[in-house]
Design a protein around this motif. Structure first.
Motif, PDB file in Angstrom:
ATOM      1  N   PRO A  19       1.056  -1.261  -0.061  1.00  0.00           N
ATOM      2  CA  PRO A  19      -0.127   0.086  -0.205  1.00  0.00           C
ATOM      3  C   PRO A  19       0.934   1.234  -0.049  1.00  0.00           C
ATOM      4  O   PRO A  19       1.883   1.377   0.723  1.00  0.00           O
ATOM      5  CB  PRO A  19      -0.747  -0.066   1.469  1.00  0.00           C
ATOM      6  CG  PRO A  19      -0.693  -1.485   1.619  1.00  0.00           C
ATOM      7  CD  PRO A  19       0.574  -1.826   1.133  1.00  0.00           C
ATOM      8  N   ILE A  20       0.509   2.174  -0.803  1.00  0.00           N
ATOM      9  CA  ILE A  20       1.284   3.391  -1.164  1.00  0.00           C
ATOM     10  C   ILE A  20       0.619   4.594  -0.242  1.00  0.00           C
ATOM     11  O   ILE A  20       1.214   5.665  -0.240  1.00  0.00           O
ATOM     12  CB  ILE A  20       1.977   3.750  -2.344  1.00  0.00           C
ATOM     13  CG1 ILE A  20       0.587   4.024  -3.413  1.00  0.00           C
ATOM     14  CG2 ILE A  20       2.458   2.865  -3.021  1.00  0.00           C
ATOM     15  CD1 ILE A  20       1.021   4.510  -4.666  1.00  0.00           C
ATOM     16  N   PHE A  21      -0.849   4.341   0.081  1.00  0.00           N
ATOM     17  CA  PHE A  21      -1.501   5.433   0.800  1.00  0.00           C
ATOM     18  C   PHE A  21      -2.184   4.811   2.045  1.00  0.00           C
ATOM     19  O   PHE A  21      -2.503   3.474   2.036  1.00  0.00           O
ATOM     20  CB  PHE A  21      -2.420   5.913   0.058  1.00  0.00           C
ATOM     21  CG  PHE A  21      -2.040   6.950  -1.140  1.00  0.00           C
ATOM     22  CD1 PHE A  21      -1.753   8.300  -1.058  1.00  0.00           C
ATOM     23  CD2 PHE A  21      -1.705   6.716  -2.245  1.00  0.00           C
ATOM     24  CE1 PHE A  21      -1.360   9.330  -1.760  1.00  0.00           C
ATOM     25  CE2 PHE A  21      -1.265   7.369  -3.461  1.00  0.00           C
ATOM     26  CZ  PHE A  21      -0.820   8.467  -3.014  1.00  0.00           C
ATOM     27  N   GLN A  22      -2.254   5.637   2.917  1.00  0.00           N
ATOM     28  CA  GLN A  22      -3.214   5.149   4.140  1.00  0.00           C
ATOM     29  C   GLN A  22      -4.068   6.267   4.486  1.00  0.00           C
ATOM     30  O   GLN A  22      -3.728   7.424   4.750  1.00  0.00           O
ATOM     31  CB  GLN A  22      -2.140   5.004   5.358  1.00  0.00           C
ATOM     32  CG  GLN A  22      -0.979   4.048   5.291  1.00  0.00           C
ATOM     33  CD  GLN A  22      -0.132   3.894   6.460  1.00  0.00           C
ATOM     34  OE1 GLN A  22       0.018   4.761   7.057  1.00  0.00           O
ATOM     35  NE2 GLN A  22       0.420   2.672   6.786  1.00  0.00           N
ATOM     36  N   SER A  49      -4.247   1.413   1.898  1.00  0.00           N
ATOM     37  CA  SER A  49      -4.629   0.707   3.369  1.00  0.00           C
ATOM     38  C   SER A  49      -5.689   1.967   4.069  1.00  0.00           C
ATOM     39  O   SER A  49      -5.259   3.081   4.088  1.00  0.00           O
ATOM     40  CB  SER A  49      -3.326   0.473   3.939  1.00  0.00           C
ATOM     41  OG  SER A  49      -3.663   0.201   5.175  1.00  0.00           O
ATOM     42  N   ILE A  50      -6.410   1.185   4.722  1.00  0.00           N
ATOM     43  CA  ILE A  50      -7.345   2.040   5.694  1.00  0.00           C
ATOM     44  C   ILE A  50      -7.069   1.569   7.237  1.00  0.00           C
ATOM     45  O   ILE A  50      -7.010   0.459   7.424  1.00  0.00           O
ATOM     46  CB  ILE A  50      -8.746   1.587   5.291  1.00  0.00           C
ATOM     47  CG1 ILE A  50      -9.306   1.758   3.728  1.00  0.00           C
ATOM     48  CG2 ILE A  50      -9.808   2.451   6.349  1.00  0.00           C
ATOM     49  CD1 ILE A  50     -10.654   1.277   3.699  1.00  0.00           C
ATOM     50  N   LEU A  51      -6.481   2.760   7.746  1.00  0.00           N
ATOM     51  CA  LEU A  51      -5.944   2.392   9.294  1.00  0.00           C
ATOM     52  C   LEU A  51      -7.144   2.159  10.108  1.00  0.00           C
ATOM     53  O   LEU A  51      -8.355   2.478   9.969  1.00  0.00           O
ATOM     54  CB  LEU A  51      -5.370   3.558   9.653  1.00  0.00           C
ATOM     55  CG  LEU A  51      -4.008   3.932   9.023  1.00  0.00           C
ATOM     56  CD1 LEU A  51      -3.249   5.038   9.687  1.00  0.00           C
ATOM     57  CD2 LEU A  51      -3.099   2.678   8.867  1.00  0.00           C
ATOM     58  N   GLN A  52      -7.087   1.549  11.108  1.00  0.00           N
ATOM     59  CA  GLN A  52      -8.229   1.063  12.209  1.00  0.00           C
ATOM     60  C   GLN A  52      -8.869   2.461  13.058  1.00  0.00           C
ATOM     61  O   GLN A  52     -10.035   2.369  13.175  1.00  0.00           O
ATOM     62  CB  GLN A  52      -7.479   0.315  13.356  1.00  0.00           C
ATOM     63  CG  GLN A  52      -7.283  -1.221  12.893  1.00  0.00           C
ATOM     64  CD  GLN A  52      -6.702  -2.042  14.026  1.00  0.00           C
ATOM     65  OE1 GLN A  52      -6.382  -1.618  15.423  1.00  0.00           O
ATOM     66  NE2 GLN A  52      -7.116  -3.218  13.915  1.00  0.00           N
ATOM     67  N   ILE A  77     -10.271  -6.240   0.260  1.00  0.00           N
ATOM     68  CA  ILE A  77     -10.149  -7.013   1.165  1.00  0.00           C
ATOM     69  C   ILE A  77     -10.016  -6.484   2.676  1.00  0.00           C
ATOM     70  O   ILE A  77      -8.921  -6.073   2.727  1.00  0.00           O
ATOM     71  CB  ILE A  77      -9.383  -8.301   0.880  1.00  0.00           C
ATOM     72  CG1 ILE A  77      -9.844  -9.054  -0.240  1.00  0.00           C
ATOM     73  CG2 ILE A  77      -9.111  -9.305   1.887  1.00  0.00           C
ATOM     74  CD1 ILE A  77      -8.958 -10.154  -0.625  1.00  0.00           C
ATOM     75  N   GLY A  78     -10.799  -6.727   3.521  1.00  0.00           N
ATOM     76  CA  GLY A  78     -10.501  -5.980   4.878  1.00  0.00           C
ATOM     77  C   GLY A  78     -10.418  -4.641   4.716  1.00  0.00           C
ATOM     78  O   GLY A  78     -11.155  -3.793   4.197  1.00  0.00           O
TER      79      GLY A  78
END
Length: 99
Positions: A19-22, A49-52, A77-78
């Motif tokens: 992932p290159i972005f969060q 990526s999606i952080l918690q 996914i997730g």
């Protein structure tokens, strides 16, 4: 609109990517949309990526990114989103042909 075969091809291509972005607590903003759009133009296929601690729903984040950058969501996914947008200048991926 991507076909099933094209999505399968893109999922295989994205498997080894990091992932290159969060997306974090602030959610998705205009600046992030702009940066994701530029990254899609340069790479065509990216992972996000999606952080918690993200306050927005994961589906909502994917939808906002898709609408803002005019890209296709290949897979979710997730907390990982795989996004694809055909590049105008930096064409790298050749999708399987639609019959």
């Amino acid at each position: 609109m991507l076909t099933g075969k094209q999505k399968r091809f893109l999922r295989a291509e994205a498997h080894h990517l990091s992932p290159i972005f969060q997306v974090g607590k602030g959610g998705v903003n205009e600046n992030m949309i702009k940066q994701i759009g530029e990254a899609l133009e340069a790479r065509e296929l990216i992972k996000i990526s999606i952080l918690q601690n993200c306050e927005q729903d994961k589906d909502e984040v994917a939808e906002v990114i898709c609408e803002g950058t005019n890209c296709e969501i290949v897979q979710q996914i997730g907390s990982i989103i795989v996004a694809y947008k055909e590049s105008v200048e930096n064409k790298k991926l050749e999708l399987p042909k639609v019959k």
